[in-house]
Structure formats: C-alpha cells, structure tokens
Scaffold this motif. Structure first.
Motif, PDB file in Angstrom:
ATOM      1  N   ALA A  12       0.696  -1.197  -0.055  1.00  0.00           N
ATOM      2  CA  ALA A  12      -0.092   0.021   0.209  1.00  0.00           C
ATOM      3  C   ALA A  12       0.799   1.079   0.021  1.00  0.00           C
ATOM      4  CB  ALA A  12      -0.800  -0.081   1.105  1.00  0.00           C
ATOM      5  N   VAL A  13       2.189   1.090   0.544  1.00  0.00           N
ATOM      6  CA  VAL A  13       2.845   2.307   0.866  1.00  0.00           C
ATOM      7  C   VAL A  13       3.479   2.651  -0.709  1.00  0.00           C
ATOM      8  CG1 VAL A  13       5.489   3.025   1.573  1.00  0.00           C
ATOM      9  CG2 VAL A  13       3.527   2.181   3.084  1.00  0.00           C
ATOM     10  N   ILE A  14       3.690   1.701  -1.331  1.00  0.00           N
ATOM     11  CA  ILE A  14       4.608   1.596  -2.425  1.00  0.00           C
ATOM     12  C   ILE A  14       3.378   2.467  -3.504  1.00  0.00           C
ATOM     13  CG2 ILE A  14       5.165   0.637  -4.932  1.00  0.00           C
ATOM     14  CD1 ILE A  14       6.634  -1.383  -2.835  1.00  0.00           C
ATOM     15  N   ALA A  15       2.129   1.863  -3.486  1.00  0.00           N
ATOM     16  CA  ALA A  15       1.122   2.596  -4.393  1.00  0.00           C
ATOM     17  C   ALA A  15       0.947   3.654  -3.841  1.00  0.00           C
ATOM     18  CB  ALA A  15       0.037   1.546  -3.969  1.00  0.00           C
ATOM     19  N   LEU A  16       0.838   4.104  -2.729  1.00  0.00           N
ATOM     20  CA  LEU A  16       0.596   5.616  -2.132  1.00  0.00           C
ATOM     21  C   LEU A  16       1.651   6.502  -2.606  1.00  0.00           C
ATOM     22  CD1 LEU A  16      -0.890   7.113  -0.456  1.00  0.00           C
ATOM     23  CD2 LEU A  16       0.411   6.594   1.691  1.00  0.00           C
ATOM     24  N   GLY A  17       2.966   6.149  -2.645  1.00  0.00           N
ATOM     25  CA  GLY A  17       4.098   6.963  -2.890  1.00  0.00           C
ATOM     26  C   GLY A  17       4.013   7.322  -4.323  1.00  0.00           C
ATOM     27  N   ALA A  18       3.487   6.136  -5.179  1.00  0.00           N
ATOM     28  CA  ALA A  18       3.166   6.507  -6.561  1.00  0.00           C
ATOM     29  C   ALA A  18       2.286   7.482  -6.818  1.00  0.00           C
ATOM     30  CB  ALA A  18       2.845   5.078  -7.262  1.00  0.00           C
ATOM     31  N   THR A  19       1.052   7.175  -6.137  1.00  0.00           N
ATOM     32  CA  THR A  19       0.074   8.349  -6.301  1.00  0.00           C
ATOM     33  C   THR A  19       0.409   9.681  -6.174  1.00  0.00           C
ATOM     34  OG1 THR A  19      -1.660   6.636  -5.668  1.00  0.00           O
ATOM     35  CG2 THR A  19      -2.320   8.851  -5.483  1.00  0.00           C
ATOM     36  N   PHE A  91      -6.997   6.494  11.036  1.00  0.00           N
ATOM     37  CA  PHE A  91      -6.101   7.008   9.702  1.00  0.00           C
ATOM     38  C   PHE A  91      -5.224   6.356   9.301  1.00  0.00           C
ATOM     39  CE2 PHE A  91      -2.054   9.464   8.872  1.00  0.00           C
ATOM     40  CZ  PHE A  91      -2.517  10.162   7.641  1.00  0.00           C
ATOM     41  N   LYS A  92      -4.566   5.419   9.969  1.00  0.00           N
ATOM     42  CA  LYS A  92      -3.498   4.290   9.563  1.00  0.00           C
ATOM     43  C   LYS A  92      -4.308   3.386   8.415  1.00  0.00           C
ATOM     44  CE  LYS A  92      -0.582   2.553  12.550  1.00  0.00           C
ATOM     45  NZ  LYS A  92      -0.243   2.074  13.946  1.00  0.00           N
ATOM     46  N   ALA A  93      -5.601   2.972   8.908  1.00  0.00           N
ATOM     47  CA  ALA A  93      -6.244   2.151   8.237  1.00  0.00           C
ATOM     48  C   ALA A  93      -6.520   2.784   6.794  1.00  0.00           C
ATOM     49  CB  ALA A  93      -7.551   1.633   8.858  1.00  0.00           C
ATOM     50  N   ALA A  94      -7.010   3.850   6.788  1.00  0.00           N
ATOM     51  CA  ALA A  94      -7.342   4.768   5.382  1.00  0.00           C
ATOM     52  C   ALA A  94      -6.117   4.713   4.755  1.00  0.00           C
ATOM     53  CB  ALA A  94      -8.155   5.915   6.126  1.00  0.00           C
ATOM     54  N   ALA A  95      -5.204   5.350   5.268  1.00  0.00           N
ATOM     55  CA  ALA A  95      -3.673   5.908   4.535  1.00  0.00           C
ATOM     56  C   ALA A  95      -3.214   4.278   3.855  1.00  0.00           C
ATOM     57  CB  ALA A  95      -2.883   6.232   5.519  1.00  0.00           C
ATOM     58  N   GLN A  96      -3.554   3.136   4.588  1.00  0.00           N
ATOM     59  CA  GLN A  96      -2.920   2.110   4.180  1.00  0.00           C
ATOM     60  C   GLN A  96      -3.857   1.543   2.992  1.00  0.00           C
ATOM     61  OE1 GLN A  96      -1.690  -0.975   7.322  1.00  0.00           O
ATOM     62  NE2 GLN A  96      -3.120  -2.518   5.786  1.00  0.00           N
ATOM     63  N   LEU A 311      13.790  19.085  32.450  1.00  0.00           N
ATOM     64  CA  LEU A 311      13.601  18.809  31.138  1.00  0.00           C
ATOM     65  C   LEU A 311      12.021  17.826  31.296  1.00  0.00           C
ATOM     66  CD1 LEU A 311      16.759  17.576  29.679  1.00  0.00           C
ATOM     67  CD2 LEU A 311      15.661  19.735  29.085  1.00  0.00           C
ATOM     68  N   ALA A 312      11.123  18.074  30.223  1.00  0.00           N
ATOM     69  CA  ALA A 312      10.094  17.379  30.169  1.00  0.00           C
ATOM     70  C   ALA A 312       9.642  17.148  28.640  1.00  0.00           C
ATOM     71  CB  ALA A 312       8.893  18.123  30.927  1.00  0.00           C
ATOM     72  N   PRO A 313       8.692  16.324  28.430  1.00  0.00           N
ATOM     73  CA  PRO A 313       8.318  15.918  26.925  1.00  0.00           C
ATOM     74  C   PRO A 313       7.544  16.902  26.458  1.00  0.00           C
ATOM     75  CG  PRO A 313       7.071  14.391  28.498  1.00  0.00           C
ATOM     76  CD  PRO A 313       8.125  15.249  29.402  1.00  0.00           C
ATOM     77  N   THR A 314       7.836  17.226  25.052  1.00  0.00           N
ATOM     78  CA  THR A 314       6.884  18.218  24.383  1.00  0.00           C
ATOM     79  C   THR A 314       5.856  17.328  23.805  1.00  0.00           C
ATOM     80  OG1 THR A 314       8.596  19.296  23.394  1.00  0.00           O
ATOM     81  CG2 THR A 314       6.680  19.822  22.418  1.00  0.00           C
ATOM     82  N   GLY A 315       4.586  17.812  24.151  1.00  0.00           N
ATOM     83  CA  GLY A 315       3.302  17.308  23.793  1.00  0.00           C
ATOM     84  C   GLY A 315       2.440  18.001  22.879  1.00  0.00           C
ATOM     85  N   GLY A 316       1.358  17.768  22.687  1.00  0.00           N
ATOM     86  CA  GLY A 316       0.472  18.628  21.746  1.00  0.00           C
ATOM     87  C   GLY A 316       0.059  17.949  20.466  1.00  0.00           C
ATOM     88  N   HIS A 317      -0.430  18.689  19.541  1.00  0.00           N
ATOM     89  CA  HIS A 317      -0.713  18.175  18.313  1.00  0.00           C
ATOM     90  C   HIS A 317      -0.234  19.207  16.964  1.00  0.00           C
ATOM     91  CE1 HIS A 317      -3.649  16.737  20.952  1.00  0.00           C
ATOM     92  NE2 HIS A 317      -3.880  16.056  20.229  1.00  0.00           N
ATOM     93  N   ASP A 318       0.055  18.525  16.104  1.00  0.00           N
ATOM     94  CA  ASP A 318       0.663  19.005  14.953  1.00  0.00           C
ATOM     95  C   ASP A 318      -0.402  18.701  13.556  1.00  0.00           C
ATOM     96  OD1 ASP A 318       2.975  19.379  16.216  1.00  0.00           O
ATOM     97  OD2 ASP A 318       4.117  17.735  15.457  1.00  0.00           O
ATOM     98  N   LEU A 319      -0.500  19.453  12.688  1.00  0.00           N
ATOM     99  CA  LEU A 319      -1.352  19.007  11.488  1.00  0.00           C
ATOM    100  C   LEU A 319      -0.264  18.550  10.425  1.00  0.00           C
ATOM    101  CD1 LEU A 319      -3.541  22.415  10.974  1.00  0.00           C
ATOM    102  CD2 LEU A 319      -3.849  20.388  12.315  1.00  0.00           C
ATOM    103  N   ALA A 320      -0.739  17.590   9.807  1.00  0.00           N
ATOM    104  CA  ALA A 320      -0.157  16.642   8.860  1.00  0.00           C
ATOM    105  C   ALA A 320      -0.797  16.491   7.602  1.00  0.00           C
ATOM    106  CB  ALA A 320       0.309  15.368   9.579  1.00  0.00           C
ATOM    107  N   VAL A 321      -0.219  16.455   6.365  1.00  0.00           N
ATOM    108  CA  VAL A 321      -1.010  16.442   5.143  1.00  0.00           C
ATOM    109  C   VAL A 321      -0.782  15.253   4.691  1.00  0.00           C
ATOM    110  CG1 VAL A 321      -1.060  17.224   2.562  1.00  0.00           C
ATOM    111  CG2 VAL A 321      -0.521  18.831   4.644  1.00  0.00           C
ATOM    112  N   TYR A 322      -1.973  14.339   4.182  1.00  0.00           N
ATOM    113  CA  TYR A 322      -1.899  13.065   3.820  1.00  0.00           C
ATOM    114  C   TYR A 322      -1.216  12.948   2.491  1.00  0.00           C
ATOM    115  CZ  TYR A 322      -4.044   8.806   1.410  1.00  0.00           C
ATOM    116  OH  TYR A 322      -4.239   7.770   0.888  1.00  0.00           O
ATOM    117  N   GLN A 323      -0.226  12.223   2.315  1.00  0.00           N
ATOM    118  CA  GLN A 323       0.548  12.107   1.125  1.00  0.00           C
ATOM    119  C   GLN A 323      -0.221  11.733  -0.125  1.00  0.00           C
ATOM    120  OE1 GLN A 323       4.455  10.363   1.594  1.00  0.00           O
ATOM    121  NE2 GLN A 323       4.776   9.929  -0.568  1.00  0.00           N
ATOM    122  N   GLY A 324      -1.277  10.925  -0.147  1.00  0.00           N
ATOM    123  CA  GLY A 324      -2.058  10.673  -1.205  1.00  0.00           C
ATOM    124  C   GLY A 324      -3.257  11.645  -1.698  1.00  0.00           C
ATOM    125  N   SER A 325      -3.127  12.887  -1.064  1.00  0.00           N
ATOM    126  CA  SER A 325      -4.112  13.831  -1.107  1.00  0.00           C
ATOM    127  C   SER A 325      -4.212  14.031  -2.550  1.00  0.00           C
ATOM    128  CB  SER A 325      -3.938  14.977  -0.364  1.00  0.00           C
ATOM    129  OG  SER A 325      -4.829  16.294  -0.805  1.00  0.00           O
TER     130      SER A 325
END
Length: 432
Positions: A12-19, A91-96, A311-325
C-alpha cells in the motif's frame, strides 16, 4: 500496540507513494510539492480530521474553517471531528488502503515519526504549509522532524510541569517550589510534618510521566544514532530509582486501578501539595475546593535530576498532510491558515490551549493564568525520541514501571526486562 509494517502495508505504501508522486507532477495548482503560484486560484474539496474535544474545543475550529473558506472561496472543507482515542487506527487503516483518508489530519506529535516512516504523510519542506518557521517555539517545531525532513506544522503544544498548592506551601514555610527531585522529597517531608493530613505528591504510574526523570539524568528510551536501546542504561536506572524514591517517601499510596482520577481528586481537594501534570488538567484542578481562589495554583518547571536541567516531553498536536491527497495545494493552504499566528491566538483565547508561535503569546492571550503559567515551562520541553516505534515502547516500559513502583521487581531487573522487549520492537538495535 503499534506493530511493524506488514507486507500488505508495504504494498500500500508503494502504491501510495506512486499516487503522491503522480499528483506532484500535475500541471494544475491543486497538486505539486511547492507553493501554488496563485493561492487565490487554488480550488478543490478537502477533508479535515479534527481531534479536538467535540463539545468544548471543536466549535472554535469549525468557525476557523468558515473563515478559511471565506478567504479561499474556491476551496470547500469537509470538517469531521474524530475521537482522539480512535483517530490513529482510523487514519492508519485509511492511509494503508488508500481509501477514505483525510487530506489534513490533526495528530499527536508522537505519531509523526511513525506516519512519516510509513509514507502516510507528506514532507512539507518548501511548501505553502510552512510560513515563518522562525516564529515557532523550538520544542514544538522539533516534533515535526523525521530523518531530516519536516512532516507537520505545530498547532497546539503542551508539556509537563510542577503544579503546586501555594497555601499548603505557605503553611509549611516553603517559599519556592522544588527545583530538584531531592528538594521535592525534602519539601514533602516538611509538608507532612507541618501540615497534618497532607502528602507531598501523588505519582502518576503512566510511563509518559516517567520521562522528566529520565531526561533529567540525560537518559532516554533509545539512541537512534548509535542504534542502541538505552532504557536500562546506568543513567536510566538512576532516574527510575529517583522516581521510586519520590513515590515511596513523598507520595500517597497509588490506586493502580484508577490512578489518574485519584491523583486529580487528591490534588484538587488539598490532600497533596504538588503534582507533575500538564495544562490539560488545570480546568479540572480549578473545580476543586483547594483552588476556589484560582491564584492559589502555582506553576513551575519539573524538578531537575543530576544534570541540573529541568526537562519534560513536548506534547500537543501537529497538522499533517496526507501524502495521497489529490488536493495538496489546498491542503497546504488549510494547514498554514490553521497554524497562523492569528488562528493560534483565536484558539488560545477560546480554548485555553498553548500556542506554538511566539507571536501568538499576546498580552490578551497571556492574561489567561494557565497559559501564562505554562509558557515559561515550555522552555524546558524537548521531543520524545523520533522513532516510528516510540508509542509501542511505552507499553513494556509501563508494565515494568508499575512493577517497580509496587516493589515486585528491582529497578535494574525491571528496566532490563523492558529493554529486552524493546529489542523485539527494534530488532536492529543493540540491547545492553
């Protein structure tokens, strides 16, 4: 538990990368890896998965989406609020499968390395998604990196700090919060002696809350550069020994069946004087009898270990873009809009979350005591080790950490057992 990539997933990753590559070679403005020449001309329909609290936080994001559509009338956004506890697997199921994945997803910062390693999200370097990178706080910006590339844009951030009851400290004659774990133990003894019925702290047995101890000794779960598991290093043993000492000498007895709820109840009712906690707990803390006067809640960095650095861990949320968009340019514009200084100020004012941009900490935003209290603490934050398997590593560590706190195994034996399990998740890493 997160597992390694399967044969099916690899296909799926290979196909996704091609897309994704095919979209990048298109001549229209909607695709391509760079910025659109005419952002106002970008068109298309996007799906955005938002993981903010559906009742208390989502309305702010929904209003911002309308503002975005007004600014870019040719772009339509299909907003979907997805439960934070289920979004990873969805997300992982949909992206896969290549079906049903959102164009933009709000993701926990700890998942960026895994998504990037699986080629589920697009690298954003040089795209319109990134604007004025120098304005971002270093800690949140570091969470977007994997193998030298950037795969996200920081949206909201948090970390762990020391929350404390000022009135209890005053009764005990303590004039400042502890800056080391040894001081925390000493202060707890003073509180126990001078304020009857009150304990120093309540330890959270979740392994995530062990990270300040590890970081404070210069330890970590693993060393990617050396390809070595380090969770049982001498520094890590020293760190966990310190954590057990704090628990044994200074904490209320942990109810492992409902540790978090009991920890919170003990703090907000004044039965413990201080907690290692994050900004997400403050609204709950302030509902308690101990904090009828909100000014009674104190904020400080986590205590330091022998390195002298809190020192403490950085938490929170990032926005990411689906590679197959199929609408990468529109996805970049939405990501940039939602993480702009203006949007972050709106989010902070409405939701009380911490911005990731320096310029968003305006006088109006920092009038919120929770934000003002945690802003300087963010200077102590550092990202978790950037490994795709990092989430999975916490499972064996937590199992052993609980046994250590319960006295069922020694610190060294417990960490050695965790390291052995780490070796199964990181088969090319050396285990000490």
């Amino acid at each position: 538990m997160r597992r390694g990539i399967t044969v099916v997933a690899m296909a799926a990753v290979i196909a996704l990368g091609a897309t994704a590559c095919g979209g990048g070679n298109g001549s229209g403005d909607n695709n391509g890896s760079g910025a659109a020449k005419d952002p106002a001309g970008v068109s298309g329909t996007l799906t955005y998965w938002d993981t903010s609290d559906a009742k208390t936080e989502a309305p702010t994001y929904q209003a911002l989406i309308k503002d975005f559509e007004a600014k870019y009338p040719k772009i339509k956004v299909n907003y979907q609020n997805v439960d934070f506890t289920t979004v990873e697997q969805k997300f992982k199921a949909a992206a896969q499968s290549g079906k049903g994945a959102p164009d933009v997803v709000r993701t926990d910062v700890g998942l960026i390395p895994e998504y990037a390693s699986l080629h589920y999200i697009a690298p954003l370097d040089g795209t319109a998604a990134q604007t004025d990178l120098s304005d971002f706080l270093p800690g949140p910006l570091d969470t977007t990196k994997y193998q030298g590339k950037s795969y996200g844009v920081p949206s909201v951030t948090d970390t762990l700090g020391l929350l404390y009851n000022k009135a209890i400290f005053a009764k005990a004659g303590i004039t400042a919060p502890p800056t080391t774990w040894d001081e925390m133990v000493a202060d707890s003894a003073t509180i126990k002696a001078k304020v009857p019925g009150v304990a120093g702290t309540y330890m959270n047995p979740d392994a995530y809350f062990l990270l300040p101890f590890l970081f404070g000794e210069g330890a970590d779960l693993a060393d990617p550069a050396a390809k070595k598991v380090t969770v049982n290093s001498p520094q890590a043993v020293k760190a966990v020994t310190a954590a057990k000492k704090v628990n044994d000498t200074s904490g209320l007895k942990i109810d492992f069946a409902s540790a978090y709820d009991n920890m919170q109840t003990s703090f907000r009712t004044g039965k413990v004087a201080m907690l290692i906690q994050g900004p997400w707990s403050v609204s709950d803390d302030l509902t308690g009898s101990a904090f009828k006067d909100k000014a009674n809640l104190g904020y400080a960095p986590v205590p330091a270990g022998s390195t002298g650095k809190p020192l403490a861990p950085t938490g929170g949320h990032d926005l990411a873009v689906y590679q197959g968009s199929k609408n990468l340019q529109a996805a970049y514009l939405l990501t940039a809009f939602l993480t702009s200084s203006a949007s972050q100020q709106t989010i902070a004012l409405k939701n009380g979350t911490l911005p990731t941009r320096t310029s968003a900490y305006t006088a109006e935003v920092t009038a919120n005591p929770e934000i003002a209290g945690f802003k300087p603490i963010m200077d102590t934050a550092r990202p978790r080790v950037a490994l795709p398997q990092v989430g999975s590593l916490f499972t064996p560590l937590q199992q052993q950490y609980i046994k250590i706190l319960q006295g069922k195994t020694s610190v060294k034996s417990g960490l050695d057992a965790a390291a052995k399990e780490f070796g199964k998740l990181l088969p090319d890493y050396a285990v000490q």
